[in-house]
Design a protein around this motif. Structure first.
Motif, PDB file in Angstrom:
ATOM      1  N   LEU A 153       0.801  -1.138   0.056  1.00  0.00           N
ATOM      2  CA  LEU A 153       0.084   0.111   0.096  1.00  0.00           C
ATOM      3  C   LEU A 153       0.971   1.271  -0.070  1.00  0.00           C
ATOM      4  N   GLY A 154       1.958   1.164   0.608  1.00  0.00           N
ATOM      5  CA  GLY A 154       3.166   2.414   0.515  1.00  0.00           C
ATOM      6  C   GLY A 154       3.161   2.458  -0.753  1.00  0.00           C
ATOM      7  N   PHE A 155       3.808   1.529  -1.886  1.00  0.00           N
ATOM      8  CA  PHE A 155       4.138   1.747  -2.847  1.00  0.00           C
ATOM      9  C   PHE A 155       2.796   2.381  -3.925  1.00  0.00           C
ATOM     10  N   ARG A 156       1.477   1.879  -3.392  1.00  0.00           N
ATOM     11  CA  ARG A 156       0.445   2.454  -4.158  1.00  0.00           C
ATOM     12  C   ARG A 156       0.167   3.786  -3.847  1.00  0.00           C
ATOM     13  N   LEU A 157       0.619   4.295  -2.770  1.00  0.00           N
ATOM     14  CA  LEU A 157       0.155   5.562  -2.405  1.00  0.00           C
ATOM     15  C   LEU A 157       0.974   6.595  -3.109  1.00  0.00           C
ATOM     16  N   ILE A 158       2.297   6.110  -3.368  1.00  0.00           N
ATOM     17  CA  ILE A 158       3.327   6.850  -4.062  1.00  0.00           C
ATOM     18  C   ILE A 158       2.730   6.754  -5.944  1.00  0.00           C
ATOM     19  N   ILE A 217      -3.920  -7.454  -3.722  1.00  0.00           N
ATOM     20  CA  ILE A 217      -4.050  -7.714  -2.413  1.00  0.00           C
ATOM     21  C   ILE A 217      -4.494  -9.292  -2.140  1.00  0.00           C
ATOM     22  N   LEU A 218      -5.387  -9.767  -2.926  1.00  0.00           N
ATOM     23  CA  LEU A 218      -5.509 -11.415  -2.851  1.00  0.00           C
ATOM     24  C   LEU A 218      -4.622 -12.060  -3.161  1.00  0.00           C
ATOM     25  N   GLN A 219      -3.702 -11.828  -4.061  1.00  0.00           N
ATOM     26  CA  GLN A 219      -2.685 -12.502  -4.447  1.00  0.00           C
ATOM     27  C   GLN A 219      -1.611 -12.405  -3.202  1.00  0.00           C
ATOM     28  N   ILE A 220      -1.397 -11.426  -2.691  1.00  0.00           N
ATOM     29  CA  ILE A 220      -0.323 -11.489  -1.476  1.00  0.00           C
ATOM     30  C   ILE A 220      -1.001 -12.202  -0.426  1.00  0.00           C
ATOM     31  N   PHE A 221      -2.315 -12.255   0.089  1.00  0.00           N
ATOM     32  CA  PHE A 221      -2.761 -12.883   0.936  1.00  0.00           C
ATOM     33  C   PHE A 221      -2.474 -14.618   0.574  1.00  0.00           C
ATOM     34  N   MET A 222      -2.752 -14.880  -0.705  1.00  0.00           N
ATOM     35  CA  MET A 222      -2.716 -16.157  -1.189  1.00  0.00           C
ATOM     36  C   MET A 222      -1.008 -16.630  -0.855  1.00  0.00           C
ATOM     37  N   GLY A 223      -0.288 -15.864  -1.188  1.00  0.00           N
ATOM     38  CA  GLY A 223       1.156 -15.930  -1.092  1.00  0.00           C
ATOM     39  C   GLY A 223       1.449 -16.234   0.286  1.00  0.00           C
ATOM     40  N   SER A 224       0.904 -15.486   1.155  1.00  0.00           N
ATOM     41  CA  SER A 224       1.338 -15.413   2.720  1.00  0.00           C
ATOM     42  C   SER A 224       0.701 -16.853   3.178  1.00  0.00           C
ATOM     43  N   MET A 225      -0.616 -17.451   2.753  1.00  0.00           N
ATOM     44  CA  MET A 225      -0.996 -18.435   3.196  1.00  0.00           C
ATOM     45  C   MET A 225      -0.301 -19.769   2.617  1.00  0.00           C
ATOM     46  N   LEU A 226       0.331 -19.726   1.443  1.00  0.00           N
ATOM     47  CA  LEU A 226       1.102 -20.788   0.879  1.00  0.00           C
ATOM     48  C   LEU A 226       2.305 -20.927   1.765  1.00  0.00           C
ATOM     49  N   THR A 227       2.797 -20.155   2.598  1.00  0.00           N
ATOM     50  CA  THR A 227       3.863 -20.233   3.492  1.00  0.00           C
ATOM     51  C   THR A 227       3.637 -21.564   4.340  1.00  0.00           C
ATOM     52  N   VAL A 228       2.333 -21.499   4.847  1.00  0.00           N
ATOM     53  CA  VAL A 228       2.290 -22.810   5.728  1.00  0.00           C
ATOM     54  C   VAL A 228       2.072 -24.030   4.836  1.00  0.00           C
ATOM     55  N   ILE A 262      -5.456  -3.303  -7.905  1.00  0.00           N
ATOM     56  CA  ILE A 262      -4.942  -3.202  -6.290  1.00  0.00           C
ATOM     57  C   ILE A 262      -5.485  -4.299  -5.528  1.00  0.00           C
ATOM     58  N   PHE A 263      -6.933  -4.505  -5.805  1.00  0.00           N
ATOM     59  CA  PHE A 263      -7.805  -5.670  -4.832  1.00  0.00           C
ATOM     60  C   PHE A 263      -7.254  -7.051  -5.543  1.00  0.00           C
ATOM     61  N   PHE A 264      -7.066  -7.240  -6.812  1.00  0.00           N
ATOM     62  CA  PHE A 264      -6.376  -8.416  -7.277  1.00  0.00           C
ATOM     63  C   PHE A 264      -5.088  -8.705  -6.683  1.00  0.00           C
TER      64      PHE A 264
END
Length: 675
Positions: free
Chosen positions: A395-400, A411-422, A407-409
């Protein structure tokens, strides 16, 4: 020809792989963001290229095109036949002569088609066209205006009007209702949901991905011009087309040379980072190869995803590589290794800086939290923390970069990537097997005193079990003081004496405290006693093998006495007239300690065991006691093969003296209560 040092061979392989993955075409080397001025010279297009629509524009047009679609109907010829047959069978009394005219009108109506009264729907967001429809007849689907077909109510009105012209004096409406003519009239056009849905999908797929077209030599943006969302969209399109088709127009040798120099720089930095943080890794091939493998996996993931699906880099769980490294290395090694493993993102990805900072921040936070959030459901909590950190950076980069799309797509990818660490973390156990390493998770399992093997030791040799616990606490504190692997030392200490389970009463800590109980060594020759004492080392190695303990734990069992002698029984042997030059029957088989962790365990094992005989509890006594124990090991050259320095040994001695002071401090003498 001089031989290449063995440590450089894997680095040469890494270098070759990096060169093969390096870009083979020119790169669009302009950085820009919406709302800022264009800092470069006026940019003129070198090629013809289409201006691509943003994902939001595509989705909006696709939704619009699928919102009002043409319905499909199938023409059912049997319905008209059935209706005519039904009308023929009706009783119209004295007006039966009207039937031929009625049937003729019905046939004319059904030849055009009758649709249901109610308009069908696909879903809440989609409405069917009121203007046209497709009618499938004789395996052909043709488009007709809706005005050429009849709804059921319209068909009945048409029948009445047509017959009234021929029989104006008869109340046909009343006749048709009374005789059931109207009830016979049903739709012969059947709504085809599948074909309608297919038509909607084709309509959405037919949306053009391009918005406009820019010709070669056309000015895209002038120097100092503010980059509006429209200009940014043109720049994005130019960048995509440039990277896709624009070849390198300079000498190819310079491109290859540039790639080689970049690959050399990365490999040199990788080598120096290992050299300055823990050069012992070079001597441990398993850990060295594993570290380089993690680096290459990250590089290959960045290369592969950017090559085929560049928009999916957000979903790649790069942060899990920080966990992979932390499982086998200390944080001072993990940090630079993880940073270097992300460098390929800067080279391969057009959003490399953003991705690099995002995954770097997420990985560092994961290093801090994963130690306490690595088990069970807590891994999901760790993944949520990772998602939160990466989201803040994104979001910091998006504000710049105001006005960014997807954006929302993303963010969904980032969430999926975080869950994939498990999901990806359990692969650590595969790496553990492949490289014959022991992970932090495995060591934590081994140090759990409730595990079956330690419980068996507690049951069969409770005194030895308590000794192991004390040595573990002492060795862990000593290991931390010299930056050794404290968890590994603790695990080694807990299992170093498991061989005593085979013959527990042979060891003084397990003897009965009853005054009249017979001692194990009563009546035995010193040689026999020494043999039984020494046997616990080989017995421990056998038990470790039977219970599939890692080799690194087995090494602690074999080295914790090194090649020292059983001094008590050797002295008894000499006092009984034995030859003092013959020590073979009283010497442990070894080997001597090879690592600083093994050296720490040897010292702590000896100090803890001998401390039971202390009679004076003063700092001076502890100092003399520890110095004597460690000095004896040094004189016997037990640390000559270990990678521990004199300074580290001095540090360990100071820690043990302080530890003994805390354990054996004087207690307050409480007065006896008067009766």
């Amino acid at each position: 020809m001089p031989k290449i040092p063995e440590r450089f061979i894997p680095l040469l392989i890494v270098f070759a792989v990096l060169v093969l993955m390096m870009p083979r075409t020119a790169k669009f080397n302009y950085d820009y963001r919406k709302g800022a001025a264009w800092p470069y010279e006026t940019l003129v297009s070198q090629i013809d290229f289409p201006v691509l629509k943003t994902q939001e524009q595509m989705l909006s047009e696709m939704e619009s095109s699928s919102r009002d679609i043409v319905p499909y109907y199938r023409f059912d010829e049997e319905v008209a036949v059935s209706v005519v047959r039904g009308v023929r069978g009706l009783d119209m009394g004295k007006y039966n002569s009207v039937k031929p005219s009625v049937i003729q009108s019905i046939e004319d109506i059904y030849s055009k088609g009758v649709i249901p009264e109610a308009k069908p729907r696909l879903d809440r967001k989609t409405s069917l066209s009121d203007e046209v429809l497709f009618i499938q007849k004789n395996k052909r689907a043709l488009k007709y205006p809706t005005s050429e077909v009849y709804k059921v109510s319209d068909a009945r009105s048409r029948l009445l009007a047509s017959c009234t012209v021929t029989y104006p004096d008869i109340n046909l409406d009343s006749l048709f209702r009374r005789s059931g003519v109207y009830e016979q009239m049903v739709p012969n056009l059947v709504f085809d949901h599948t074909m309608t849905e297919l038509g909607r999908n084709e309509s959405a797929a037919g949306v053009s991905p391009t918005l406009d077209y820019v010709n070669a030599n056309q000015v895209i943006v002038s120097k100092g011009e503010v980059i509006t969302p429209e200009i940014a969209q043109i720049l994005d399109s130019y960048k995509a087309e440039y990277d896709k088709v624009f070849g390198y127009d300079g000498p190819r040798i310079l491109l290859y040379l540039g790639n080689i120099l970049i690959a050399i720089a990365i490999v040199v930095i990788l080598y120096l980072s290992i050299l300055f943080t823990n050069q012992d890794i070079f001597d441990d091939k398993r850990r060295y190869y594993y570290l380089l493998t993690v680096f290459l996996v990250n590089a290959f993931a960045a290369f592969l995803v950017e090559r085929f699906t560049p928009g999916a880099l957000y979903v790649v769980p790069f942060a899990v590589s920080a966990m992979y490294l932390q499982a086998f290395f200390r944080k001072r090694v993990v940090m630079p290794a993880y940073i270097l493993s992300l460098l390929p993102l800067l080279i391969f990805s057009h959003s490399g800086m953003e991705l690099f900072v995002m995954f770097l921040t997420g990985g560092i936070v994961t290093m801090l939290t994963f130690d306490s959030l690595s088990r069970g459901w807590k891994q999901f909590l760790n993944a949520l923390i990772l998602f939160g950190v990466e989201l803040v950076v994104y979001l910091g980069f998006r504000l710049i970069d105001a006005g960014s799309t997807n954006i929302f797509f993303n963010i969904l990818q980032i969430f999926m990537g975080s869950m994939l660490t498990v999901a990806f973390y359990p692969l650590i156990y595969i790496f553990e097997k492949i490289f014959n390493l022991v992970s932090t998770s495995r060591l934590e399992e081994l140090t759990d005193t409730s595990n079956p093997l330690l419980q068996e030791l507690n049951k069969k040799a409770p005194g030895t079990f308590q000794h192991c616990l004390q040595v573990a606490n002492m060795a862990e504190a000593a290991a931390r003081s010299i930056d050794a692997n404290a968890l590994l030392v603790r695990a080694g200490a807990l299992y170093h004496d498991i061989g005593k389970m085979r013959n527990p009463l042979c060891f003084v800590e397990n003897e009965s405290s009853n005054p009249g109980a017979r001692k194990y060594h009563d009546g035995m020759a010193p040689e026999e006693s020494a043999r039984d004492i020494i046997a616990h080392v080989t017995a421990g190695a056998e038990i470790a093998r039977e219970n599939k303990l890692p080799d690194v734990i087995r090494d602690f069992i074999l080295t914790h006495h090194g090649t020292t002698t059983t001094a008590y029984f050797f002295n008894a042997y000499v006092e009984a007239g034995g030859d003092p030059s013959i020590k073979s029957g009283f010497r442990y088989p070894g080997p001597r300690p090879l690592t600083k962790e093994q050296a720490v365990l040897m010292i702590c094992d000896s100090v803890e065991a001998a401390s039971r005989s202390l009679t004076e509890f003063t700092p001076e006594a502890y100092d003399k006691f520890v110095e004597g124990i460690v000095g004896g090991k040094i004189r016997e050259k037990q640390f000559d093969d270990a990678d521990i320095t004199i300074r580290e040994i001095e540090t360990v001695k100071q820690v043990l003296k302080k530890y003994l002071t805390q354990i054996y401090h004087e207690r307050v003498a409480y007065p006896k209560a008067e009766n």
